[in-house]
Design a protein around this motif. Structure first.
Motif, short mmCIF file in Angstrom:
data_model
loop_
_atom_site.label_atom_id
_atom_site.label_comp_id
_atom_site.label_asym_id
_atom_site.label_seq_id
_atom_site.Cartn_x
_atom_site.Cartn_y
_atom_site.Cartn_z
N GLY A 126 54.13 34.86 48.70
CA GLY A 126 54.10 35.59 49.97
C GLY A 126 55.24 36.59 50.07
O GLY A 126 55.83 36.77 51.13
N SER A 127 55.56 37.19 48.93
CA SER A 127 56.65 38.17 48.92
C SER A 127 56.16 39.47 48.30
O SER A 127 55.05 39.54 47.76
CB SER A 127 57.86 37.63 48.15
N ALA A 128 57.00 40.48 48.37
CA ALA A 128 56.65 41.78 47.80
C ALA A 128 56.81 41.75 46.28
O ALA A 128 57.62 41.00 45.74
CB ALA A 128 57.54 42.87 48.40
N GLU A 129 56.03 42.60 45.60
CA GLU A 129 56.14 42.70 44.14
C GLU A 129 57.55 43.14 43.73
O GLU A 129 58.07 42.70 42.70
CB GLU A 129 55.08 43.66 43.59
N ALA A 130 58.15 44.01 44.54
CA ALA A 130 59.51 44.49 44.23
C ALA A 130 60.50 43.31 44.23
O ALA A 130 61.42 43.27 43.41
CB ALA A 130 59.95 45.55 45.23
N THR A 131 60.31 42.36 45.13
CA THR A 131 61.19 41.19 45.18
C THR A 131 61.03 40.35 43.92
O THR A 131 62.01 39.89 43.34
CB THR A 131 60.86 40.33 46.43
N VAL A 132 59.77 40.17 43.47
CA VAL A 132 59.51 39.41 42.25
C VAL A 132 60.15 40.12 41.07
O VAL A 132 60.79 39.48 40.22
CB VAL A 132 57.99 39.20 42.03
N LYS A 133 60.03 41.45 41.01
CA LYS A 133 60.64 42.21 39.90
C LYS A 133 62.15 42.07 39.91
O LYS A 133 62.77 41.94 38.84
CB LYS A 133 60.24 43.69 40.01
N THR A 134 62.76 42.09 41.09
CA THR A 134 64.20 41.92 41.19
C THR A 134 64.62 40.55 40.67
O THR A 134 65.58 40.43 39.90
CB THR A 134 64.66 42.08 42.66
N HIS A 135 63.88 39.52 41.06
CA HIS A 135 64.16 38.16 40.57
C HIS A 135 63.96 38.09 39.06
O HIS A 135 64.77 37.46 38.36
CB HIS A 135 63.27 37.13 41.27
N LEU A 136 62.90 38.71 38.56
CA LEU A 136 62.64 38.68 37.11
C LEU A 136 63.77 39.35 36.33
O LEU A 136 64.20 38.84 35.29
CB LEU A 136 61.31 39.36 36.78
N ASN A 137 64.28 40.47 36.85
CA ASN A 137 65.40 41.14 36.18
C ASN A 137 66.63 40.23 36.14
O ASN A 137 67.32 40.16 35.13
CB ASN A 137 65.73 42.47 36.86
N ALA A 138 66.88 39.50 37.23
CA ALA A 138 68.00 38.57 37.27
C ALA A 138 67.78 37.42 36.28
O ALA A 138 68.71 36.99 35.59
CB ALA A 138 68.20 38.04 38.68
N ILE A 139 66.56 36.92 36.21
CA ILE A 139 66.21 35.84 35.28
C ILE A 139 66.43 36.29 33.84
O ILE A 139 67.07 35.59 33.05
CB ILE A 139 64.74 35.38 35.48
N TYR A 140 65.92 37.47 33.50
CA TYR A 140 66.04 37.98 32.14
C TYR A 140 67.52 38.17 31.77
O TYR A 140 67.95 37.85 30.66
CB TYR A 140 65.28 39.29 31.96
N ARG A 141 68.31 38.70 32.72
CA ARG A 141 69.73 38.91 32.48
C ARG A 141 70.44 37.58 32.24
O ARG A 141 71.20 37.42 31.28
CB ARG A 141 70.35 39.64 33.68
N LYS A 142 70.17 36.58 33.10
CA LYS A 142 70.82 35.27 32.98
C LYS A 142 70.39 34.56 31.69
O LYS A 142 71.18 33.80 31.10
CB LYS A 142 70.50 34.39 34.18
N ALA A 143 69.15 34.77 31.27
CA ALA A 143 68.63 34.13 30.07
C ALA A 143 69.01 34.88 28.80
O ALA A 143 68.86 34.34 27.70
CB ALA A 143 67.11 34.01 30.16
N GLY A 144 69.47 36.12 28.95
CA GLY A 144 69.85 36.91 27.78
C GLY A 144 68.64 37.41 27.00
O GLY A 144 68.70 37.54 25.77
N VAL A 145 67.54 37.68 27.71
CA VAL A 145 66.33 38.19 27.07
C VAL A 145 65.94 39.51 27.72
O VAL A 145 66.46 39.87 28.77
CB VAL A 145 65.16 37.17 27.17
#
Length: 181
Positions: A126-145
């Motif tokens: 129930g969120s915006a796609e931009a919010t999901v993309k922001t979270h994904l960028n943070a996930i990728y950065r934290k995971a080093g991928v």
């Protein structure tokens, strides 16, 4: 447990039908023997019935054995899938903890690993796609991928390196495991 496959249902129906046929033939052979005595076993009518009955009994026994083998194999595969799913979940949780993902990031990472698109994840949460993309960028950065493929690959590679079962109940090595040397 999953529902029975069409093969199992078909085989069970065939076994039931053949069992009814066996009962019919047995009753008919017994009736012939009672009416005409044991000499009727060599009769041109009774001998084929007796042979068909024996054949059906053997066929039913074989089919029951085959069905039981199928059911055991299905149960074994379901247990293995459960172990694998549990192991993947455990690997994911360990990585999420190591990467210090927030609960929202953990949720989105799990959906991403399961193969859902950004739009689908946004719809689920129930969120915006931009919010999901922001979270994904943070996930990728934290995971080093750098992306979804590397994130999934990281988890799968770790899962494949470790045995799914820590030890066996009988204390023995799993099949194909080499003995310590």
């Amino acid at each position: 447990m999953t529902s029975p496959s069409s093969r199992q249902i078909g085989l069970t129906a065939l076994i039931l039908f053949q069992s009814i046929c066996v009962l019919f033939f047995i009753a008919d052979v017994i009736e012939d023997i009672q009416a005409e005595g044991w000499a009727s076993v060599r009769d041109a009518h009774t001998m084929p019935e007796l042979g068909a009955t024996i054949g059906l009994v053997l066929g039913v026994a074989f089919e029951i054995r085959y069905l039981l083998r199928l059911l055991r194999r299905q149960a074994q595969l379901e247990r293995q899938m459960s172990v694998a799913a549990g192991a993947l979940h455990e690997v994911m949780e360990n990585y999420f903890r190591d990467w210090k993902l927030t609960p929202s990031e953990q949720d989105i990472a799990a959906f991403t690993i399961k193969g859902y698109s950004i739009a689908e994840i946004a719809g689920f949460r129930g969120s915006a796609e931009a919010t999901v993309k922001t979270h994904l960028n943070a996930i990728y950065r934290k995971a080093g991928v750098t992306g979804r493929g590397q994130l999934t690959s990281l988890l799968i590679e770790d899962l494949l390196r470790a045995p799914l079962v820590e030890g066996r109940a009988d204390g023995g090595n799993p099949p194909n495991a080499s003995a310590p040397g």
